[in-house]
Design an enzyme around this catalytic site. Structure first.
Site, PDB file in Angstrom:
ATOM      1  N   LYS A   1      35.154  48.043  45.038  1.00  0.00           N
ATOM      2  CA  LYS A   1      34.829  46.250  44.977  1.00  0.00           C
ATOM      3  C   LYS A   1      34.007  45.905  45.508  1.00  0.00           C
ATOM      4  CE  LYS A   1      38.439  45.157  41.270  1.00  0.00           C
ATOM      5  NZ  LYS A   1      39.334  44.844  41.096  1.00  0.00           N
TER       6      LYS A   1
ATOM      7  N   GLU B   1      45.118  50.246  37.003  1.00  0.00           N
ATOM      8  CA  GLU B   1      44.335  51.563  36.592  1.00  0.00           C
ATOM      9  C   GLU B   1      44.964  52.431  35.563  1.00  0.00           C
ATOM     10  OE1 GLU B   1      40.740  51.889  36.790  1.00  0.00           O
ATOM     11  OE2 GLU B   1      41.612  49.446  37.061  1.00  0.00           O
TER      12      GLU B   1
ATOM     13  N   VAL C   1      33.592  42.962  39.827  1.00  0.00           N
ATOM     14  CA  VAL C   1      34.711  42.669  40.574  1.00  0.00           C
ATOM     15  C   VAL C   1      34.939  41.138  40.890  1.00  0.00           C
ATOM     16  CG1 VAL C   1      34.398  41.743  43.097  1.00  0.00           C
ATOM     17  CG2 VAL C   1      33.122  43.669  42.574  1.00  0.00           C
TER      18      VAL C   1
ATOM     19  N   ASP D   1      40.632  51.102  44.274  1.00  0.00           N
ATOM     20  CA  ASP D   1      39.894  50.585  43.288  1.00  0.00           C
ATOM     21  C   ASP D   1      39.482  49.366  43.934  1.00  0.00           C
ATOM     22  OD1 ASP D   1      39.641  49.039  40.713  1.00  0.00           O
ATOM     23  OD2 ASP D   1      40.453  47.209  41.339  1.00  0.00           O
TER      24      ASP D   1
END
Ligand code: HSE
Length: 375
Positions: free
Chosen positions: A219, A204, A147, A215
């Protein structure tokens, strides 16, 4: 400390370089060489219990596209047969199944190896199972870089802010989306900004994961589990991405002295990712690829952190911080378990590594003098 790296793309290579860079520091601090004994990419692997040259691995990968000469069919077979202390799992994220990363982490924990990962898929899907497995096998599973990349957040919340009640975390957890939205603030079209973010190496492999908010959602799920002690997965996060944000919406926000940012939010009950209107000048209105988070605590009040959310050295620096924490813990355990003695030749009796000083938690004058002399 013998390290096996799974995933030898940008982050794996960056970590090998960082390890080379900090070799002297690590051996001075711990009296123990942190050596890479194995490395694996999607096509090949190399393993040498005597240790591998980190920069040699990087140049082999650069020149041949492979990290090693040996092919494999099942990564867990290689990991089961190799002798190492820590797995660094940095293969590409698979948000749907956890992918090969999940299998590698499970395999390492089952073989009683400590694990460091920045692989979000396994953590966002199977966090509780993995932590239980780590506990059962007396292993450490650390994931600071998963993260916010280099931005310290997980260890900050779980270690430095341990005594606080954390009320909420709100933040920007995806550099690609923030880059696109910042460029749209300046009138640049979405597609062009996305292309630039890809060229910068931020997006990504499949940028859908960035722009649809997946994404960030991974996190947010990782933070909910690790900081708030919740038991959630990626599927529990309410997600809205940035693909439907129009130029008109961005212009309208600007006319009200606001910007649109993709914000992830976690509390004891909330789990969301979505575009939010943020007043200009607010800590969450930052531009570019930076990540930032506002941690609201009961005693310290708001604590804001910001940093580079991705990148070769940046993510590797978070892995290094986890490695140092593991080495610290393992060496202290050694100190508690073994009687005080000094090994002038710097070799542990079991030959597993190099420890210069071990004790029973008794910090005697002699111990201090010896240790200080060795620093
Ligand atoms: N694609 C991610 C980002 C990289 O843009 O922030 C780090 O998870």
């Amino acid at each position: 400390m013998r390290i096996f790296i799974c995933g030898f793309g940008t982050v794996g290579q960056g970590f090998a370089e960082v390890l080379h860079d900090r070799k002297e520091f690590l051996s001075k601090r711990f009296g123990d060489d942190a050596a890479i004994v194995g490395a694996m990419d999607s096509k090949s692997y190399v393993y040498d219990p005597a240790g591998l040259d980190p920069l040699g691995l990087v140049s082999t990968k650069r020149d041949s596209g492979r990290v090693g000469a040996s092919a494999y069919a099942d990564s867990t077979k290689v990991l089961s047969e190799a002798d190492y202390d820590v797995l660094v799992e940095v293969s590409p994220t698979d948000v749907k199944t956890g992918g090969v990363g999940l299998k590698n982490i499970v395999c390492a924990l089952e073989h009683k190896k400590d694990v460091i990962t920045v692989n979000k898929g396994p953590l966002a899907l199977k966090y509780r199972d993995l932590m239980d497995l780590a506990k059962k096998n007396d292993c450490l599973l650390r994931f600071e870089g998963s993260v916010g990349g280099a931005m310290p957040i997980i260890n900050l919340c779980t270690e430095d802010l341990m005594g606080e009640k954390i009320i909420s975390i709100r933040g920007i957890f995806n550099g690609t989306c923030n880059y696109i939205l910042s460029k749209m603030d300046k009138g640049q079209p979405f597609d062009q900004a996305l292309k630039e973010a890809q060229q910068l190496g931020y997006a990504e492999t499949d940028p859908t994961n960035d722009i649809e908010g997946y994404d960030s959602a991974c996190k947010v799920a990782i933070l909910a589990n690790s900081v708030f002690g919740r038991n959630v997965t990626f599927d529990d996060v309410k997600i809205t991405g940035i693909t439907s944000i129009t130029d008109e919406a961005v212009a309208m926000a600007a006319s009200r002295n606001m910007v649109i940012r993709l914000i992830g939010e976690v509390t004891d009950t909330k789990l969301e990712v979505g575009p939010r209107l943020i007043p200009k000048g607010h800590p969450l209105s930052i531009s570019g690829t930076l990540n930032t988070a506002q941690i609201l605590t009961d005693m310290a009040g708001p604590v804001t952190v910001s940093g580079r959310g991705a990148g070769r050295k940046e993510t590797a620096s978070a892995i290094l911080s986890d490695l140092i924490a593991i080495m610290d813990k393992r060496h202290r355990a050694d100190e508690q378990d073994l009687p005080l003695r000094y090994h002038p030749q710097g070799r542990r009796p079991d030959g597993r590594g190099v420890v210069l000083l071990q004790g029973q938690g008794r910090d005697t004058e002699e111990a201090r003098r010896l240790r200080d002399g060795l620093r």
